[in-house]
Design an enzyme around this catalytic site. Structure first.
Site, PDB file in Angstrom:
ATOM      1  N   GLY A  31      40.606  34.609  51.256  1.00  0.00           N
ATOM      2  CA  GLY A  31      39.292  34.009  51.529  1.00  0.00           C
ATOM      3  C   GLY A  31      38.217  35.055  51.759  1.00  0.00           C
ATOM      4  CB  ALA A  32      36.079  36.603  53.502  1.00  0.00           C
ATOM      5  CG  LEU A  33      36.862  33.344  48.211  1.00  0.00           C
ATOM      6  CD1 LEU A  33      36.967  32.141  47.292  1.00  0.00           C
ATOM      7  CD2 LEU A  33      38.082  34.254  48.053  1.00  0.00           C
ATOM      8  CG  HIS A  34      34.169  39.794  47.358  1.00  0.00           C
ATOM      9  ND1 HIS A  34      34.781  40.212  46.206  1.00  0.00           N
ATOM     10  CD2 HIS A  34      34.979  40.198  48.378  1.00  0.00           C
ATOM     11  CE1 HIS A  34      35.882  40.873  46.502  1.00  0.00           C
ATOM     12  NE2 HIS A  34      36.042  40.873  47.824  1.00  0.00           N
ATOM     13  CG  HIS A  37      38.074  37.247  46.251  1.00  0.00           C
ATOM     14  ND1 HIS A  37      37.178  37.579  47.233  1.00  0.00           N
ATOM     15  CD2 HIS A  37      39.283  37.687  46.678  1.00  0.00           C
ATOM     16  CE1 HIS A  37      37.807  38.185  48.224  1.00  0.00           C
ATOM     17  NE2 HIS A  37      39.096  38.277  47.909  1.00  0.00           N
ATOM     18  CD  GLN A  61      48.293  40.550  53.328  1.00  0.00           C
ATOM     19  OE1 GLN A  61      48.858  39.626  52.765  1.00  0.00           O
ATOM     20  NE2 GLN A  61      47.354  41.261  52.714  1.00  0.00           N
ATOM     21  CE  LYS A 149      38.373  47.182  47.664  1.00  0.00           C
ATOM     22  NZ  LYS A 149      39.360  46.816  48.649  1.00  0.00           N
ATOM     23  CG  ASP A 150      43.663  45.357  47.151  1.00  0.00           C
ATOM     24  OD1 ASP A 150      43.523  45.937  48.225  1.00  0.00           O
ATOM     25  OD2 ASP A 150      42.919  44.423  46.787  1.00  0.00           O
TER      26      ASP A 150
END
Ligand code: AMP
Length: 279
Positions: A31-34, A37, A61, A149-150
């Site tokens: 969540g806290a989408l940008h 995402h 995690q 990104k990850d």
């Protein structure tokens, strides 16, 4: 757009869709989408018939309780953004739904989780393995989309799918950046204005480093990147490594013909940012 909260309901729904021949694309998120995402949602829309996103802030995690507590949560806005982006189904389970009891499984990711994020965030990738395996069991996707990104996470998830013998194609997608180069991240919301202003130096330095591989040796380049970023008093490099893009083993020269990735973690105040560049 359908919002589903239980494993039973999502499994049942997906079974029906798969029964009628639909290809299921899955985008796991916290969540806290940008826009980063949403680029994964767009990739899933292009490459699958049905796009499923999950929103779940996965406690296993997080190796730092404050990081978990402070993690941004913007559920109502997330649903609006997903709907606009053309997502078909959102799976948003409770913590109790995903972890009715403690999950004691440990995964052997070999060397992949011993370095970089794995070294600095003990237990992080095992937690990623737990939640991704549970989400894959619930959603049973054909394809799952993860952000580069990850970078290390993509390698770990590919390994997880092998270990569990799951038939899911892992599709890496490029990093989306702000106009000043900073990699988009949910944690950017937590930066103070001063730290936000300093943060683009991270990618600026990685991009410079990419141009210096002809003139510098690996160790020189590592020192260059760390020194340049640490010169800014608001930023502190935790690690910068140059690794083989597949095995994540540290490389000692630039001429081994393999894809080399520069991976970095930087503290900006009490916010930890990661980024990478493919050489
Ligand atoms: P998170 O919500 O941080 O767990 O991220 C969910 C997915 O979005 C992961 O696959 C991330 O790698 C991906 N993601 C996060 N930030 C970006 C970005 N800036 N560009 C592309 N993908 C991203």
């Amino acid at each position: 757009m359908l919002v589903i909260k239980t494993i039973e309901e999502i499994s049942h729904h997906i079974q029906g869709l798969k029964g009628s021949g639909k290809v299921i694309g899955f985008v796991p998120t916290m969540g806290a989408l940008h826009q980063g995402h949403l680029s994964l949602i767009q990739a899933a829309n292009r490459q699958a018939d049905i796009t499923v996103a999950s929103i779940f802030v996965n406690p296993t995690q997080f190796n730092n309780p404050d990081d978990l507590k402070n993690y941004p949560r913007t559920f109502t806005r997330d649903l609006e953004l997903l709907e606009k982006a053309g997502c078909d189904i959102v799976f948003a389970p409770s913590e109790n739904e995903m972890y009715p009891k403690k999950d004691e499984r440990t995964f052997d990711f070999g060397e992949l989780d011993k370095v970089m994020e794995g070294e600095h965030r003990p237990g992080h990738f095992n937690g990623v393995g737990l939640i991704v395996s549970k989400l894959f069991d619930a959603v049973q996707p054909h394809k799952a989309f993860f952000g580069e990104k990850d970078f290390q996470q993509v390698a770990v998830v590919k390994k997880l799918v092998q270990l569990l013998n799951q038939n899911v194609e892992i599709i890496p997608c490029p990093t989306i950046r702000e106009s000043d180069g900073l990699a988009m991240s949910s944690r950017n919301k937590l930066l103070s204005p001063q730290h936000r202003k300093a943060a683009p130096i991270i990618y600026e330095t990685l991009a410079q480093a990419k141009l210096l591989t002809n003139t510098m040796a690996v160790n020189e380049l590592k020192t260059f990147v760390k020194d340049k970023i640490n010169q800014h008093k608001l930023l502190k490099v935790e690690y910068f490594e140059l690794v083989n893009g597949t095995t994540l083993e540290a490389v000692s020269d630039f001429n081994n013909g393999k894809v080399i990735v520069g991976c970095i973690a930087v503290w900006a105040g009490n916010v930890r940012l990661i980024d990478n560049i493919i050489f």
